[in-house]
Design a protein around this motif. Sequence first.
Motif, PDB file in Angstrom:
ATOM      1  N   ASP A 169     -65.514-147.578  23.800  1.00 32.26           N
ATOM      2  CA  ASP A 169     -66.891-147.898  24.165  1.00 32.26           C
ATOM      3  C   ASP A 169     -67.059-149.375  24.505  1.00 32.26           C
ATOM      4  OD1 ASP A 169     -67.770-145.270  23.760  1.00 32.26           O
ATOM      5  OD2 ASP A 169     -68.031-145.610  21.609  1.00 32.26           O
ATOM      6  N   GLY A 170     -65.949-150.103  24.531  1.00 36.29           N
ATOM      7  CA  GLY A 170     -65.996-151.518  24.894  1.00 36.29           C
ATOM      8  C   GLY A 170     -66.412-152.441  23.769  1.00 36.29           C
ATOM      9  N   GLU A 171     -66.616-151.900  22.564  1.00 37.77           N
ATOM     10  CA  GLU A 171     -67.121-152.710  21.450  1.00 37.77           C
ATOM     11  C   GLU A 171     -66.013-153.489  20.742  1.00 37.77           C
ATOM     12  OE1 GLU A 171     -70.510-149.302  20.564  1.00 37.77           O
ATOM     13  OE2 GLU A 171     -68.546-149.254  19.627  1.00 37.77           O
ATOM     14  N   LEU A 172     -64.786-152.982  20.831  1.00 32.37           N
ATOM     15  CA  LEU A 172     -63.616-153.652  20.276  1.00 32.37           C
ATOM     16  C   LEU A 172     -62.593-153.828  21.385  1.00 32.37           C
ATOM     17  CD1 LEU A 172     -63.073-151.527  17.018  1.00 32.37           C
ATOM     18  CD2 LEU A 172     -64.309-153.687  17.182  1.00 32.37           C
TER      19      LEU A 172
ATOM     20  N   THR B  66     -77.376-144.299  21.866  1.00 36.34           N
ATOM     21  CA  THR B  66     -76.193-145.048  22.282  1.00 36.34           C
ATOM     22  C   THR B  66     -75.226-144.151  23.030  1.00 36.34           C
ATOM     23  OG1 THR B  66     -76.414-146.377  20.260  1.00 36.34           O
ATOM     24  CG2 THR B  66     -74.340-146.555  21.476  1.00 36.34           C
ATOM     25  N   GLU B  67     -74.815-144.600  24.193  1.00 33.42           N
ATOM     26  CA  GLU B  67     -73.822-143.843  24.971  1.00 33.42           C
ATOM     27  C   GLU B  67     -72.438-144.039  24.350  1.00 33.42           C
ATOM     28  OE1 GLU B  67     -73.407-143.280  29.596  1.00 33.42           O
ATOM     29  OE2 GLU B  67     -72.187-145.017  28.998  1.00 33.42           O
ATOM     30  N   VAL B  68     -71.680-142.953  24.271  1.00 35.70           N
ATOM     31  CA  VAL B  68     -70.329-143.014  23.712  1.00 35.70           C
ATOM     32  C   VAL B  68     -69.354-142.341  24.677  1.00 35.70           C
ATOM     33  CG1 VAL B  68     -71.100-143.061  21.314  1.00 35.70           C
ATOM     34  CG2 VAL B  68     -70.647-140.862  22.413  1.00 35.70           C
ATOM     35  N   THR B  69     -68.086-142.728  24.558  1.00 40.60           N
ATOM     36  CA  THR B  69     -67.023-142.135  25.368  1.00 40.60           C
ATOM     37  C   THR B  69     -66.109-141.327  24.469  1.00 40.60           C
ATOM     38  OG1 THR B  69     -67.083-144.030  26.870  1.00 40.60           O
ATOM     39  CG2 THR B  69     -65.142-142.602  26.970  1.00 40.60           C
ATOM     40  N   PHE B  70     -65.931-140.041  24.767  1.00 44.74           N
ATOM     41  CA  PHE B  70     -65.060-139.185  23.973  1.00 44.74           C
ATOM     42  C   PHE B  70     -63.609-139.376  24.396  1.00 44.74           C
ATOM     43  CE2 PHE B  70     -69.196-136.908  24.158  1.00 44.74           C
ATOM     44  CZ  PHE B  70     -69.514-137.004  22.811  1.00 44.74           C
TER      45      PHE B  70
END
Length: 663
Positions: free
Chosen positions: A590-593, A626-630
């Motif tokens: 998700d680009g957070e880390l 919140t959008e998430v990526t599986f």
Amino acid sequence: MNRAVATADGSYDTLPKLLVRNAREMAARPAMREKDLGIWQTWTWSQVLQEVRRFSIGLTELGLGAGDRVAVVGQNRPRLYWTFAAVQAFGGVPIPVYADSVAEEMAFVLDHAEVKAAVCEDQEQVDKVVAIAAEVPTIELVVYDDPRGLRDYDHTRLKSYEDVQALADTALAAAPRRAEDWERGIATHKGADLAVMLYTSGTTGKPKGVMLSHDNLVISAQNANIFDKFGPDEEVIAYLPLAWVGDHMFSYAQSYVAGYCVCCPESPETVNDDRREIAPTYFFAPPRVYETLLTAIMVRMEDASAAKRWMFHALMRHARKVGERILDGDQVPLGDRLLYRLGELLVYGPLKNRMGFTRIRVGYTAGEAIGPEIFRFYRSLGMNLKQLYGQTEASVYITMQPDGAIDAETVGTPPPGVEVEIAESGEVMFRSPGVFLGYYKNDEATRETKTEDGWVHTGDAGIFTADGQLKIIDRAKDVGRLVDGGLFAPKYIENKLKFFPNVKEAVAFGHERDYVAVFLNIDLIAVGSWAERNNVSYASYQELAGLPRIYEMMAEHVAQVNRDLANEPMMASAQIRRFLVLHKELDADDGELTRTQKVRRRYIAERYQPLIEALYDGSTEKFVATEVTFEDGRKGVIEATVKIIDAETFSPAGADPLSQAAE
């Protein structure tokens, strides 16, 4: 070993030259192992040279040559490590890529580096490269190691590893002197030549291609091996990302310089079991790995019988009392030594065996600060765990901890050949043989980072302690001030929170704000185990994170951190006033880390701006979507109403209680 030969121009052996040397001088010694179908396979240095030579010549038969960039994509597989040497042998430049990169991330790196070929582990990685082929027009060849699932693919530009080596076999049969010519070609290369490009994790923007020479890697590896007396008898387990400079140094450069054996696990999921079987003598892990291992131990102990729990805690108290002193060779009373030996038989030895640390001679951690209690736990077991401080731009090593001078709060002293200074701004700067050549196609960033006389800006704020050890405070750009002028060091606060096994991640805010507030991520393993023991039911991470009892647990942890901060004059005003438990785990997809699990602070601040504002406007809860990526690449949305609560704070140490009450 540890003998890299300097040439007349002052440069050193290249890594392929060291491979040839090892194959001649240590032909029958194990160089690499891999667990395959439950059985450890071993290659000697002589066999590794043959494998590398065949693949290298095969690649040249397919049109690759000096200066060409070759992406290496996958997990820790022998053939991918051999690709490094094979490409370097003909003057090419390998570019390892994080195996868990999504196609978009991979496209940027491969396009920016202008790669001509990609060597992939399996179908998953091949699919990603094929998917971005239109965005990376320079790719002419894709090679795969594992053939499963690839039989019906278009093989016009797709070759198996065996296909490439078969081309070499044909070429060698037609011209027997080709092998000698290949080695003569290696001999013409210089230590100053570009050896590899490693892309930074991109915590503040797009990744940058760090160019490292053979001299950078070989001299740094040689100095590190001498520092810790690493030789050909060491065994390490290669499980860290190939694209990370640490793995490139520990599992490749240092191995070639010292001649030690590198072991590849069967899969990422079996690393712990495989490490127990190998029992490495030299081990590196970021703090998160040590924290996870300790969390698993503590969870298991909670399920043990009362007698075992009592014995464990009693003997661990004794280990904390004398374990480090015994490890450092200090004087310890005979009675304490005898009790410690009993503890080794009953607790410490079995624990180390369970974690795969039975034979460990040197262990390192770096990347983030490790909790002092966690650090001392491992050292109290008799494990020679040390900290180092490094960067990709340094070929890893900036400071290291010498035996007998280990401090949980510092990262050691500069090793031989490295100079470290603290600039007037408080930023740590270094100069060493490992200093990178520059950032690929980014001269401006190179000039901003590296001075003309070779000093490198690390971007970290630090100080030297009275005994000359370096202490890192935070990223220099992240250190800020509260509205009242108080110091705000977010990573310092976050690391204190992450010392608790129940806290997996923390993100602190406070620069130019009235007070400090934080996001928390719970550790699903630790908190899930607690929930099971206490008959607390939950259906998802989101549900567990929002339970009132979890908030109570987190409030206790935050209060303890505030109590500690209150006793530190410089940090007392940075106590946490409000916090929330995020409804989802921070995730690299998700680009957070980053891919090395570092917080991308700026991105999180933008992504969760409504939650940050709620922390400061007095809200007690906030709805968020919140959008998430599986894992399969699909997108989804997680909705939740996140609770926000006030934290307990404490008067600074030495403050007058009456004046505090009056205020």
